[in-house]
Design an enzyme around this catalytic site. Structure first.
Site, PDB file in Angstrom:
ATOM      1  N   ASP A  17      51.315 -52.704  74.868  1.00  0.00           N
ATOM      2  CA  ASP A  17      50.309 -52.356  73.866  1.00  0.00           C
ATOM      3  C   ASP A  17      48.915 -52.572  74.451  1.00  0.00           C
ATOM      4  O   ASP A  17      48.652 -53.580  75.106  1.00  0.00           O
ATOM      5  CB  ASP A  17      50.511 -53.231  72.625  1.00  0.00           C
ATOM      6  CG  ASP A  17      49.488 -52.931  71.543  1.00  0.00           C
ATOM      7  OD1 ASP A  17      49.452 -51.778  71.059  1.00  0.00           O
ATOM      8  OD2 ASP A  17      48.710 -53.848  71.203  1.00  0.00           O
ATOM      9  N   HIS A  21      45.366 -50.592  78.723  1.00  0.00           N
ATOM     10  CA  HIS A  21      44.124 -50.396  79.465  1.00  0.00           C
ATOM     11  C   HIS A  21      43.137 -51.531  79.271  1.00  0.00           C
ATOM     12  O   HIS A  21      42.176 -51.660  80.026  1.00  0.00           O
ATOM     13  CB  HIS A  21      43.483 -49.068  79.072  1.00  0.00           C
ATOM     14  CG  HIS A  21      43.253 -48.935  77.601  1.00  0.00           C
ATOM     15  ND1 HIS A  21      44.283 -48.650  76.725  1.00  0.00           N
ATOM     16  CD2 HIS A  21      42.142 -49.077  76.852  1.00  0.00           C
ATOM     17  CE1 HIS A  21      43.797 -48.618  75.498  1.00  0.00           C
ATOM     18  NE2 HIS A  21      42.507 -48.873  75.548  1.00  0.00           N
ATOM     19  N   ASP A  57      51.206 -43.088  66.218  1.00  0.00           N
ATOM     20  CA  ASP A  57      49.746 -43.034  66.040  1.00  0.00           C
ATOM     21  C   ASP A  57      49.262 -41.627  65.729  1.00  0.00           C
ATOM     22  O   ASP A  57      48.066 -41.429  65.489  1.00  0.00           O
ATOM     23  CB  ASP A  57      49.042 -43.525  67.310  1.00  0.00           C
ATOM     24  CG  ASP A  57      49.280 -45.007  67.560  1.00  0.00           C
ATOM     25  OD1 ASP A  57      49.316 -45.766  66.574  1.00  0.00           O
ATOM     26  OD2 ASP A  57      49.432 -45.399  68.726  1.00  0.00           O
TER      27      ASP A  57
END
Length: 1526
Positions: free
Chosen positions: A538, A541, A665
């Site tokens: 999760d 980045h 999402d």
């Protein structure tokens, strides 16, 4: 047990080579099942690191890699095993390292650099993927079908069996669970309350959770994936109260103090809106402006945040004053650098900040935490003011000005930050309360303040109040910068899109910075790794790299086959690569629902669909050294593509993708497109050659994206939507995987977009079986009528397996308790019409194929199957047995003039429309044209188009061999192998022809190249690719011709000087070129018969004591070369020394072409070949004729012989100056050495004026003559040469020994130009003509005295031939000067660039008034010739070895320093031969290696003289302990 070996080729600088690779690719080892018989602890792969011989990093080189050395050793990222590389000049360095477990690894190289200091390369990464199994059955990555499940919506455990039965029934084989741990106050799965506790609402305890999950997955044949949340914890996490140092607070991150204060003030302002008479509900822009103005006044204005930025001038001046009057401490003036302008207040401020700032630079921590050291500041001021008795007011005034200047940019920074604060807060309020796509929160309350809280506030167990930074994300932020660190002001500038229910975790630089956090998160990670098959990271980045690395290392400790997935939002493929290779991410998530129209969806499908149909099979071709010392072992390397013993090569590839039809999402199709588009979108994704995924609810036609935070309903289990079609699509994917050895390699696709339609054809390149999909999208429900153009599947049989459309059957009914979909079902529709005419299938779609429909067909291409794949790839090496080098010259090479000669003008090289003519008719011509097409899989190249359009090329490569194979049974055998393969591939559909044609040609080429190397000697067989490529030019250059030979009446293989310029008729065999090329192309390659034939052929034509410059098969030889005979004698010497029983050639007798009195007669005259001489007699005759003096006029002199020469140029004279023993010759009207360009321009007035006459004593001839005299004198001592003296021109005699001594005694005296002019009297030097010192003259006593003193490329020839002539110290100095002055990247400059005659650009077609360059008169006046480079390197190596102690070890081996130095100097040659379409080295280049269009593109002596360098290492007595390697 067989092993999987992969080759990782490294460049000269140690980085992986990827010349044909994709940009931003990653080195990923193949994802494959374990080999049969695999046992735990066996290596998964052997990775061979291969470095080019004598690469710069091999000097004292050590390869370090963090791969564990054995299966029992744990992986420790920062611990490296060391492997000594060793250095060799002729063999690549290979280090084989076993790989025992999946993960992310790296290597680097430690070595000694050119400055003699220890250096290291950067770290280079490679990833080893896991092997996934379900109940013992391997699951390829591209066979993964993943469904995301929001765990809290599944409900109690009693629901789980039914629910997961439903998921498995749809054909999914992996479940993606959102986090199953106990959730925090927001109830978001991603806001975890306790990482070490599974959800108590579902499970009694952790052991039950693990047991239930594992059992459930095993029973349903499912793999599992869970999100791991490493960056934050729930705001109400109890453990955080005990360990607040796990977050970013004012103590652990003092730079956030101002942001904490600002956040508190904003929340207070939000609570006080009503009391401040400001709107408590934002209904329009006017309300928003009022509130933002209020923030500016009541928050920003009151906080005075500028105090965090600047230096407190008042306090600083007070400190300065105190120290100024403090007599107990003496202030010492500071020595200000002269670079600082003391009159510039800006420069003084900068300098003061650097020197006197307490923190070294401005910081952002507490109010007025920026301070200046008063004493250091005073020291600066004393120096600036330059007065003994300073008045404090003067000091105060100056210091005040400097402080103001220091503060100016800090105030500016504050102003900019305030601007950002107001803008960001305004934008966020607007989104939360006004934006159409926002939540429209309405009334401002304590629960829903104006903006989210940036910090979570609580009282810790220590009784202290804490404010910890909440996590979030930043638009366009640098993912490598922690936005909560002191490197960012994101929290102060309000740039974070914050998640107020999640506290950002602070790992610091390692476990010592936050011990409990590291311990907790490692335990959490390992617990998850023990339970689940894989992780979805999760917020990957935003995960600090060192944290991600450490936690994944811990996870792989307990689950070595952990599958790692991430969704990166870096905005950069380069940054994606960085995360993938560092963390060992196996798959990146990509989203189909991101497509905004059909065209974009088509692009995404194409990107993830796989390799194009008919893709070309990668082959090593000419890019690798072929182990040729023995026949290749069949199947030695598993998964290798070639018959050669070359492992599969590890190359860069794009990160593997998981293409999701919809994620948790994404908005659902019903929101973003239409419900009916669910089906075509899903089918298109399912047909892609990637992992695929979906979210529960997509198949069930949920009406909208669900809120994972606030949604409380549970999944319903109902048969609504496309579940049963998904099952069929997943079954197809399983079938595709089952029939493939390597699904990434074997499966290919073709995608077509036409309006509302997208079609995909999936094809197994080996079996010929496949699938075809027609999908008609329904993006907006307003699509107009469209019928797909008839689909033509050439050579393919198709059968419709199913056709469906999705129909919405009712209105969506909301339920307060369960999650349901829009009522919809799939309906079978009429299959598109199929016609098969025996050659192709035509599929026609009519109006019944409505939007939202799909049709799926199975396909098969008759005749394309595993047997064809095997047939075309095997047998070439066996078929090549028996081919000799003459056969291979015909099979591989033959330029245009050679092919036309062989066919008597009927055949030529092949010409391809849109590409041009091949350079060779043989397989090398095809290799040159095809290799980059193959390596780049460039199916759109004109060659591929041409092969698809017809059979012309297929017929050509077979039929051209008819003229050669009629007299060669072995070549006939190979031709039949080739013919049978070509006939087989003629039967495949046209679109597959390039695949099979390139495969057959490539396999044939490799076999022929291998067979040629097998005939070129043991040293070459085991050498580098570069050495092998050099040696193969021997096969390229030596062949039979109809129109010329070594003999006038017999067709004998003869060497071409170069191709294509010097390949044909009388222009093919040049005496000088033949014998300069002799050692490299005939002796090094062990072509002893050809070597002997060339010696005998030219010996026959000896006349005037010279051999011909142009042989013309002995028919009309021309004698205008003074140097060729000396190279001829050197060649005989080399033959005697290196050929088996070479001494016997001295007794060989040759019939002489001309009478002894030099009368010129036709070759048909009865006096021709009427008497014989032995080679021994020929040698003596050469020496005797030179000793007596040679003077003649060329036979048939005049314009018919040479249209450019002036009449006096035909007069040839050669003589020995018996004062020195040196050989002289030539005149200003001719050019008898290799620098033989005659002026040709009437316009420039240069016709008949040689560019470089080089009359007098040419330096290289002295060395070659000395070598010849040494040779015969040594033979004499052994009783093999009975001649001992010669007659001089005055009739007196001199012994050959004395002649040799005379040369020895006089050479250096007459040729060396000393460094120090005071030594000139020891040498023959005219100081007025000296241009450069410390060199050897090019000439002695030439017609233009200044030309004696020119630095040219000829002296190394003399050094190699007769090193004893040179004083080693002087020789080494001269070579180093040449290395600096005349060495180019590929050739040696033929003239010193400081010489006025230097003209480095050769253009033979130029006809100008420039006397120096017109018609190419400057051929040897600066252009860089390649052949002399070899002599230079041989001399360079020799005299360094003799004179420089750093170049040899105590045991006599060449050092790494020497070998890497030599290799550095041949990088241009390695690049040139690799890139040359002619597979050779050019004759010359223009300045600094620039391409010369008038140069012969492949020249015999250019490659030969570099082979000589290697032969020195193998054979020269100096290097007997080296042999080129350690």
């Amino acid at each position: 047990m067989s092993q999987r070996t992969l080759l990782l080729r490294l460049s000269n600088s140690g980085e992986p080579e990827n010349s044909e690779g994709i940009s931003n690719g990653i080195y990923i080892l193949p994802a494959l099942p374990h080999l049969k018989g695999y046992k735990k602890g066996d290596p998964l792969f052997h990775l061979v690191f291969q470095l080019n011989a004598a690469s710069s990093v091999t000097r004292d080189g050590t390869l370090l890699t963090n791969l564990p050395k054995d299966s029992s050793s744990p992986f420790k990222r920062h611990e490296y095993s060391e492997y000594l590389i060793g250095s060799s000049f002729d063999k690549d360095a290979s280090i084989s390292v076993p790989i025992f477990r999946p993960g992310s690894y790296n290597y680097f190289i430690r070595y000694t650099d050119a400055n003699d200091t220890s250096a290291t390369t950067e770290k280079f990464y490679f990833n080893v993927p896991p092997a996934l199994y379900i109940n013992g059955e391997y699951v390829a990555f591209n066979a993964l079908n993943v469904e995301t499940v929001v765990s809290k919506w599944v409900g109690s455990l009693s629901n789980w069996e039914t629910f997961f039965t439903r998921v498995a029934d749809k054909g999914y084989n992996m479940i993606h669970f959102t986090p199953l741990q106990e959730r925090g106050s927001s109830d978001s799965p991603y806001s975890i309350y306790d990482q070490l506790q599974y959800d108590p609402k579902i499970f009694k305890d952790n052991s039950e959770a693990i047991s239930v999950i594992k059992k459930l997955l095993a029973n349903h044949g499912l793999l599992s994936l869970t999100d791991v949340v490493w960056n934050h914890t729930a705001d109400n996490s109890e453990w955080l109260r005990e360990y607040p140092d796990s977050g970013y607070n004012a103590e652990t991150a003092p730079h956030l103090t101002a942001a904490i204060e600002l956040d508190a003030s904003l929340l207070e302002f939000s609570r006080n809106l009503k009391s401040l008479s400001l709107p408590t509900e934002i209904n329009n822009e006017h309300d928003l402006h009022l509130v933002v103005d209020g923030i500016s006044q009541h928050v920003i204005g009151k906080l005075q945040l500028w105090q965090y930025y600047v230096f407190n001038k008042e306090d600083t001046l007070a400190e300065i004053k105190k120290n100024f009057y403090d007599s107990t401490y003496k202030i010492t003036p500071v020595d200000i650098p002269t670079s600082v302008n003391k009159d510039s207040i800006e420069e003084l401020a900068t300098y003061t900040l650097e020197v006197a700032s307490v923190h070294g630079q401005p910081i952002l921590e507490k109010r007025f935490s920026n301070k200046l050291d008063a004493r250091k500041f005073l020291g600066i001021l004393y120096t600036v003011l330059e007065a003994r008795d300073l008045d404090f007011e003067v000091v105060a005034q100056k210091s005040s000005a400097i402080i103001d200047q220091i503060n100016a940019p800090l105030y500016s920074s504050y102003d900019d930050d305030v601007k950002s604060i107001l803008s960001q807060v305004s934008d966020r309020i607007k989104f939360l309360r006004l934006a159409g796509n926002g939540p429209k929160l309405g009334l401002v309350t304590d629960k829903n303040p104006l903006t989210e809280a940036y910090f979570t506030r609580f009282t810790g167990k220590d009784g202290k109040s804490w404010a910890l930074a909440n996590n979030g994300w930043i638009w366009g932020g640098n993912p490598l910068v922690d936005f909560a660190s002191s490197k960012s002001k994101a929290y102060l500038r309000r740039e974070v899109i914050v998640w107020s229910d999640c506290v950002k975790l602070r790992y610091g630089s390692g476990p010592s910075d936050s011990p409990h956090l590291w311990e907790r998160m490692i335990q959490y990670t390992q617990d998850c790794a023990r339970t689940f098959s894989g992780f979805r990271i999760d917020n990957c980045h935003s995960t600090p790299l060192h944290v991600g690395e450490a936690l994944l290392d811990a996870a792989r400790e307990v689950n070595s086959n952990l599958y790692v997935v991430a969704e990166l939002f870096t905005g950069s493929e380069e940054m994606d690569k960085f995360f993938v290779e560092r963390l060992g991410i196996n798959t990146l998530i990509r989203e189909a629902m991101q497509a905004w129209n059909v065209q974009e969806l088509s692009r995404l499908v194409h990107k993830h669909g796989g390799r194009p149909i008919g893709s070309l099979t990668w082959l090593p071709l000419d890019d690798f050294a072929l182990p040729a010392d023995k026949e290749p072992t069949k199947g030695k390397y598993i998964d290798s593509y070639t018959e050669m013993e070359i492992p599969k090569v590890l190359t860069k590839q794009a990160p593997h993708a998981m293409f999701m039809d919809c994620t948790h999402d994404n908005e659902m199709p019903a929101q973003k497109r239409t419900p009916e588009d669910t089906l075509p979108n899903a089918a298109l994704v399912a047909f892609c050659s990637s992992a695929i995924g979906s979210v529960y609810g997509y198949d069930e036609i949920f009406p909208r994206l669900l809120d994972v935070v606030n949604e409380t309903r549970q999944y319903s289990i109902e048969d609504n939507g496309i579940g049963q079609v998904k099952k069929k699509l997943h079954a197809i994917r399983k079938n595709l995987a089952a029939e493939s050895e390597d699904i990434l390699r074997d499966h290919e696709m073709y995608i077509h977009h036409e309006g509302q339609y997208i079609t995909i054809q999936r094809h197994n390149a080996k079996t010929g079986k496949g699938w075809f999909l027609i999908a008609r999208s329904k993006f907006d429900g307003h699509e107009g009528p469209q019928t797909l153009s008839p689909v033509v599947l050439s050579g393919t049989i198709a059968k419709c397996e199913f056709s469906y459309t999705l129909k919405v059957t009712g209105e969506y009914q909301h339920s307060d308790t369960v999650l349901t979909g829009i009522p919809a079902k799939v309906e079978e529709i009429r299959s598109p019409a199929i016609e098969f005419n025996g050659k192709e299938t035509i599929i026609k779609v009519d109006d019944s194929f409505i939007t939202g429909s799909i049709a799926v067909f199975s396909t098969e291409i008759p005749g394309v199957d595993l047997s064809l794949d095997k047939f075309v790839k095997e047998g070439a090496v066996e078929a090549s047995l028996g081919l000799d080098l003459s056969d291979l010259n015909a099979l591989l090479y033959r330029c245009s003039s050679e092919e036309r000669d062989a066919s008597f003008g009927k055949e030529d090289v092949y010409s391809i429309p849109g590409y041009g003519a091949l350079v060779y008719a043989g397989l090398e011509g095809w290799n040159t044209a095809l290799k980059h097409v193959i390596w780049q899989n460039n199916l759109g190249h004109p060659i591929c188009d041409h092969i698809r359009q017809g059979e012309w090329a297929l017929d050509y490569i077979v039929n051209r061999l008819d003229i050669y194979s009629k007299n060669s049974p072995n070549l006939k055998k190979f031709q039949e192998w080739l013919r049978s393969r070509i006939e087989a591939i003629k039967k495949v559909p046209y679109f597959l022809r390039p695949h099979y044609f390139t495969l057959v040609v490539g396999i044939a080429y490799e076999a022929a190249r291998f067979r040629a190397l097998r005939g070129l000697g043991v040293h070459v067989q085991t050498a580098t690719n570069f050495v092998q490529s050099l040696a193969l030019t021997s096969v390229q250059m030596i062949g039979r011709m109809n129109n010329t030979s070594l003999l006038p009446t017999e067709q004998v293989s003869c060497i071409a000087a170069g191709l294509p310029h010097f390949s044909n008729d009388y222009m093919r065999c040049w005496g000088r070129d033949v014998f300069i090329s002799f050692r490299g192309l005939m002796l090094v390659t062990e072509r002893y018969d050809d070597a002997k034939n060339h010696i005998l052929g030219f010996a026959k034509t000896l006349k005037h004591g010279l051999i011909p410059n142009l042989l013309d098969a002995g028919r009309n030889p021309r004698y205008n070369a003074r140097d060729a005979v000396w190279f001829f004698l050197q060649a005989i010497q080399e033959y005697v020394k290196y050929a088996p029983d070479g001494i016997k050639i001295l007794d060989e007798r040759v019939a002489r072409r001309f009478p002894l009195d030099d009368t010129y007669i036709p070759h048909t005259d009865k006096r021709a070949f009427s008497y014989e001489s032995s080679i021994r007699e020929v040698i003596y005759e050469i020496l005797a004729r030179h000793a007596k003096g040679i003077k003649y006029r060329e036979a048939n002199a005049g314009p018919n012989l040479d249209s450019q020469m002036k009449d006096e140029g035909f007069n040839v004279e050669v003589y020995i100056d018996w004062k020195t023993g040196l050989v002289h010759g030539g005149s200003q009207s001719n050019c008898g050495t290799w620098m033989d360009k005659m002026g040709e321009s009437e316009k420039a007035g240069s016709k008949g004026v040689p560019g470089t006459p080089r009359d007098g004593a040419a330096i290289e001839l002295q060395g070659l003559m000395k070598s010849a005299l040494r040779f015969v004198n040594e033979l004499n001592t052994k009783g093999s040469f009975e001649y001992t003296e010669v007659e001089k021109n005055d009739g007196s005699k001199i012994s050959l020994v004395d002649w040799e001594k005379l040369v020895q005694d006089n050479f250096e005296k007459h040729f060396f130009i000393p460094v120090d002019a005071s030594d000139d009297d020891k040498f023959v030097v005219d100081a007025s003509l000296v241009n450069r010192r410390g060199i050897y003259k090019d000439l002695y006593r030439s017609g233009k005295p200044y030309e004696d003193y020119q630095l040219r490329a000829n002296f190394p020839i003399a050094m190699v031939a007769a090193p004893e002539l040179f004083t080693p110290k002087n020789a080494l100095a001269a070579l180093r000067t040449a290395d600096r002055v005349i060495r180019g990247p590929v050739g040696l400059r033929t003239l010193d660039p400081s010489d006025w005659n230097y003209r480095p650009y050769y253009n033979n077609s130029e006809d100008s008034e420039d006397f120096a360059t017109s018609k190419g008169r400057n051929y040897h006046q600066g252009p860089e010739w390649v052949w002399v480079f070899g002599y230079f390197l041989r001399a360079f190596m020799l005299f360094h070895y003799i004179e420089d102690k750093s170049c040899k070890t105590e045991s006599g081996e060449l050092t790494d320093f020497m070998l890497t130095g030599l290799n550095a100097r041949i990088q241009g040659h390695q690049k040139w031969i690799k890139e040359s379409p002619w597979a050779g080295l050019t004759e010359l280049t223009n300045k600094d290696g620039a391409f010369c269009y008038d140069s012969s593109p492949t020249q015999a002596w250019s490659t030969s003289c570099l082979l000589d360098l290697y032969y020195d290492l193998w054979s020269d007595e100096h290097y007997k302990n080296s042999n080129g390697r350690k």
